[in-house]
Design an enzyme around this catalytic site. Structure first.
Site, mmCIF file in Angstrom:
data_model
loop_
_atom_site.group_PDB
_atom_site.id
_atom_site.type_symbol
_atom_site.label_atom_id
_atom_site.label_comp_id
_atom_site.label_asym_id
_atom_site.label_seq_id
_atom_site.Cartn_x
_atom_site.Cartn_y
_atom_site.Cartn_z
ATOM 1 N N LYS A 17 0.833 -1.215 0.000
ATOM 2 C CA LYS A 17 0.000 0.000 0.000
ATOM 3 C C LYS A 17 0.860 1.255 0.000
ATOM 4 O O LYS A 17 0.543 2.243 -0.651
ATOM 5 C CB LYS A 17 -0.828 0.047 1.293
ATOM 6 C CG LYS A 17 -2.225 -0.437 1.116
ATOM 7 C CD LYS A 17 -3.038 -0.184 2.357
ATOM 8 C CE LYS A 17 -2.404 -0.476 3.604
ATOM 9 N NZ LYS A 17 -2.469 -0.906 4.763
ATOM 10 N N ASP A 71 6.964 3.410 5.654
ATOM 11 C CA ASP A 71 6.287 3.868 4.435
ATOM 12 C C ASP A 71 6.597 5.332 4.130
ATOM 13 O O ASP A 71 6.582 5.744 2.976
ATOM 14 C CB ASP A 71 4.771 3.670 4.545
ATOM 15 C CG ASP A 71 4.383 2.240 4.182
ATOM 16 O OD1 ASP A 71 5.057 1.655 3.315
ATOM 17 O OD2 ASP A 71 3.435 1.706 4.778
ATOM 18 N N CYS A 382 25.898 5.078 11.914
ATOM 19 C CA CYS A 382 25.436 5.212 13.301
ATOM 20 C C CYS A 382 26.156 4.192 14.197
ATOM 21 O O CYS A 382 27.326 4.383 14.496
ATOM 22 C CB CYS A 382 23.923 5.127 13.381
ATOM 23 S SG CYS A 382 23.305 5.973 14.840
ATOM 24 N N GLU A 406 27.356 1.680 26.164
ATOM 25 C CA GLU A 406 26.102 0.956 25.897
ATOM 26 C C GLU A 406 26.321 -0.550 26.073
ATOM 27 O O GLU A 406 25.427 -1.260 26.520
ATOM 28 C CB GLU A 406 25.607 1.261 24.469
ATOM 29 C CG GLU A 406 24.320 0.521 24.104
ATOM 30 C CD GLU A 406 23.785 0.821 22.713
ATOM 31 O OE1 GLU A 406 24.470 1.512 21.924
ATOM 32 O OE2 GLU A 406 22.676 0.341 22.395
ATOM 33 N N ARG A 463 21.617 7.609 20.947
ATOM 34 C CA ARG A 463 21.861 8.218 22.261
ATOM 35 C C ARG A 463 23.347 8.446 22.508
ATOM 36 O O ARG A 463 23.759 9.393 23.138
ATOM 37 C CB ARG A 463 21.385 7.291 23.389
ATOM 38 C CG ARG A 463 19.913 7.267 23.552
ATOM 39 C CD ARG A 463 19.483 6.481 24.790
ATOM 40 N NE ARG A 463 18.136 6.005 24.556
ATOM 41 C CZ ARG A 463 17.062 6.775 24.601
ATOM 42 N NH1 ARG A 463 17.179 8.049 24.897
ATOM 43 N NH2 ARG A 463 15.865 6.279 24.349
ATOM 44 N N HIS A 508 22.297 9.164 9.812
ATOM 45 C CA HIS A 508 21.701 8.169 8.905
ATOM 46 C C HIS A 508 21.519 8.759 7.502
ATOM 47 O O HIS A 508 20.433 9.265 7.190
ATOM 48 C CB HIS A 508 20.342 7.711 9.442
ATOM 49 C CG HIS A 508 20.432 6.849 10.650
ATOM 50 N ND1 HIS A 508 20.583 5.485 10.568
ATOM 51 C CD2 HIS A 508 20.405 7.153 11.969
ATOM 52 C CE1 HIS A 508 20.637 4.986 11.793
ATOM 53 N NE2 HIS A 508 20.540 5.974 12.655
ATOM 54 N N GLU A 510 21.070 7.275 4.806
ATOM 55 C CA GLU A 510 20.134 6.495 3.982
ATOM 56 C C GLU A 510 18.749 7.117 3.900
ATOM 57 O O GLU A 510 18.019 6.893 2.933
ATOM 58 C CB GLU A 510 20.044 5.046 4.494
ATOM 59 C CG GLU A 510 19.338 4.830 5.824
ATOM 60 C CD GLU A 510 20.241 4.981 7.058
ATOM 61 O OE1 GLU A 510 21.289 5.647 6.938
ATOM 62 O OE2 GLU A 510 19.889 4.462 8.139
HETATM 63 N N1 GLN Z 1 22.870 2.187 19.840
HETATM 64 C C1 GLN Z 1 23.568 3.327 19.357
HETATM 65 C C2 GLN Z 1 23.149 4.595 20.068
HETATM 66 O O1 GLN Z 1 22.103 4.657 20.645
HETATM 67 C C3 GLN Z 1 23.438 3.480 17.847
HETATM 68 C C4 GLN Z 1 22.060 3.825 17.401
HETATM 69 C C5 GLN Z 1 21.837 3.621 15.933
HETATM 70 O O2 GLN Z 1 22.608 2.944 15.271
HETATM 71 N N2 GLN Z 1 20.759 4.171 15.393
HETATM 72 O O3 GLN Z 1 23.857 5.578 20.032
#
Ligand code: GLN
Length: 534
Positions: A17, A71, A382, A406, A463, A508, A510
């Site tokens: 869709k 989408d 990222c 992390e 983050r 990002h 992309e």
């Molecule tokens: N986990 C990582 C962060 O929070 C990378 C996040 C991601 O790749 N979008 O910074």
């Protein structure tokens, strides 16, 4: 005043869709109309940011930092429509707003109900988008499948809107399925009849049916569908399986979809065709001159939709280089078990996408080590950029146990860590660094060469950040800081010296790539991959 097209789906989910709605947008733009696109999602999450990719697929981020349905990515790739937080209407957001208003006393004295309060909220949100963007046609896609309990308030809202706006101002398009039963050798229309029947029960009468089908629809079948579903024969649009999604606008145009929509909406505009899309995108996809293989090392490899925009952006980079891009999907946990070398026999480049949590991290680090040492073009996005930094810190700068906090809160060398404002975050929803941030590029880097510009803006969703306490130390060992956010002095891009193409970006890219305008970094990465081994 904007006119409206409401797109619903029936029989089964995953009918495309979103691609149908995006293709409609493309065709109307080619006619000279300004469009807006909205996705309504019936789930109760306020946004998909708190769901994992197995639940939802990729989370698509807009410039203004909204975490939305994938989408919306199709909409941005196919059209020039301006998308924002308002382009995504979830049941969660709608209910949250109505309940907040109720507590505030906005409905004082009244019983607050789904009809009219929830439906009015949906209608207002839809109208707001068309008004604030001054558009000719607003396309509204209703998520879910007709017959679901949870999409009912959205369907009631569009039923009311169609009634209020009247003929020529609103149009219902239903995307449906004509399954082919092999053993009987027949294409079946009954599920479509039932699904249109369900819509009629709630007062919605679709004027156009887009029928997904593996086989061509005969004239006889078209007449049958038209008769039983109450539509004109010409309004039964064949939506066959295509090799590349970017063929859809071309296929629909051949079926006369744009002409039909204009007729139903009483709009008269000349047909200038979609030649540039046909030549610049579809033709190049069908018969590219070259071929290249890119390995994507991630943890959501088994799910087609988890890295949607990345896979699409790789294809765009291929189009820009006149090359077919074969994507080799590698599970980072498998790399942990058996190393990366055997997977990369046929690869010309490696991409590590975004991600969260510690599963598969060591496999990704091993993959980066291998591509760095073997001069294989590398693109880290990222989390991929954070992994590249950790790998460099451990194996080149020899910082013992270097990691992101992390994955290891106690690491002696936290090269990736939380900045102060993230440490204060309590609520998980919409609290990452989100949306567009500016970045200044360093000259004489792969990134600068790709963008050919020193000021860029890209979208974020994370983050953790490059820890500036380690910047000088890592730079002294050959890490290049190719991009910096000037306002907050945050590292946006890392590269390494003496490698043909090694780029890790915290943002990002992309999300901003289009089939006819590949993102510069994806274009540059594919060029480097094509040159690999030469
Ligand atoms: N986990 C990582 C962060 O929070 C990378 C996040 C991601 O790749 N979008 O910074």
């Amino acid at each position: 005043m904007s006119k409206y097209i409401f797109v619903t789906g029936g029989v089964v989910s995953s009918l495309g869709k979103g691609i149908a709605a995006a293709s409609i947008g493309k065709l109307l733009e080619a006619r000279g109309l300004k469009t807006a696109i909205i996705k309504c999602d019936p789930y109760l999450n306020v946004d998909p940011g708190t769901m994992n990719p197995y639940q939802h697929g990729e989370v698509y981020v807009t410039d203004d930092g909204a975490e939305t349905d994938l989408d919306l990515g199709h909409y941005e790739r196919f059209t020039n429509a301006h998308l924002s937080r308002d382009s995504s209407i979830t049941a969660g957001r709608v209910y949250f707003s109505v309940i907040t208003k109720e507590r505030h006393g906005d409905y004082l004295g009244k019983t607050v109900q789904i009809i009219p309060h929830i439906t009015d909220e949906i209608k207002e949100r839809i109208m707001k988008v068309s008004k604030s963007n001054d558009v000719d046609v607003t396309i509204v896609e209703i998520g879910g499948t007709v017959g679901d309990i949870e999409s009912l308030p959205f369907l009631e809202a569009i039923r009311q809107l169609r009634w209020e706006l009247g003929e020529h101002y609103a149009l219902n398009i239903h995307v449906t399925l004509l399954p082919y039963i092999k053993s009987a050798g027949e294409q079946k229309t009954k599920p479509t009849q039932h699904s249109v029947g369900r819509l009629r029960e709630i007062g919605i009468i679709p004027q156009i049916l887009m029928c997904r089908t593996e086989r061509p629809i005969s004239q006889e079948q078209r007449e049958k569908i038209a008769l039983f579903c109450n539509v004109d024969v010409e309004a039964v649009i064949e939506a066959p399986d295509v090799k590349h999604i970017y063929e859809c606008p071309v296929v629909f145009k051949k079926e006369g979809l744009d002409e039909l929509i204009l007729k139903k909406l009483n709009i008269k505009l000349p047909d200038r065709g979609i030649k540039s899309w046909e030549e610049g995108v579809v033709k190049r996809l069908r018969s590219p001159a070259k071929e290249v293989t890119i390995a994507v090392v991630g943890k959501y490899i088994s799910l087609q939709d988890a890295y949607k925009s990345i896979y699409e952006a790789l294809v765009h980079g291929g189009i820009a280089n006149n090359a077919r891009v074969n994507i080799l999907k590698i599970d980072s946990e498998d790399v942990e078990k058996s190393g990366i070398k055997k997977y990369l026999k046929d690869a010309h480049g490696v991409l590590i996408p975004g991600g969260f949590g510690s599963r598969g991290i060591e496999g990704k680090i091993a993959a980066v080590k291998y591509v760095r040492e073997n001069n294989i073009p590398f693109f880290g996005i990222c989390l991929g950029m954070q992994i590249a930094t950790i790998e460099f810190a451990r194996n080149v700068a020899l910082l013992k146990g270097a990691n992101s906090t992390e994955f290891d809160a106690e690491t002696p060398n936290p090269v990736i860590s939380l900045i102060e404002e993230q440490k204060r975050v309590k609520d998980m929803g919409a609290s990452m660094r989100l949306g567009a941030y500016s970045c200044v590029l360093t000259k004489a880097t792969c990134s600068f060469e790709a963008y050919k510009n020193d000021k860029i803006s890209e979208r974020h969703r994370h983050r953790y950040e490059f820890n500036n306490t380690f910047r000088a130390q890592l730079m002294a060992k050959g890490l290049l800081i190719a991009g910096l956010n000037p306002e907050r002095d945050l590292v946006e891009i890392v590269e390494i010296k003496d490698h043909p193409w090694f780029v890790g970006c915290q943002f990002h890219p992309e999300f901003k790539s289009k089939p006819d305008v590949a993102h510069p970094l994806f274009k540059g990465f594919i060029t480097a991959a094509l040159n690999f081994g030469k």
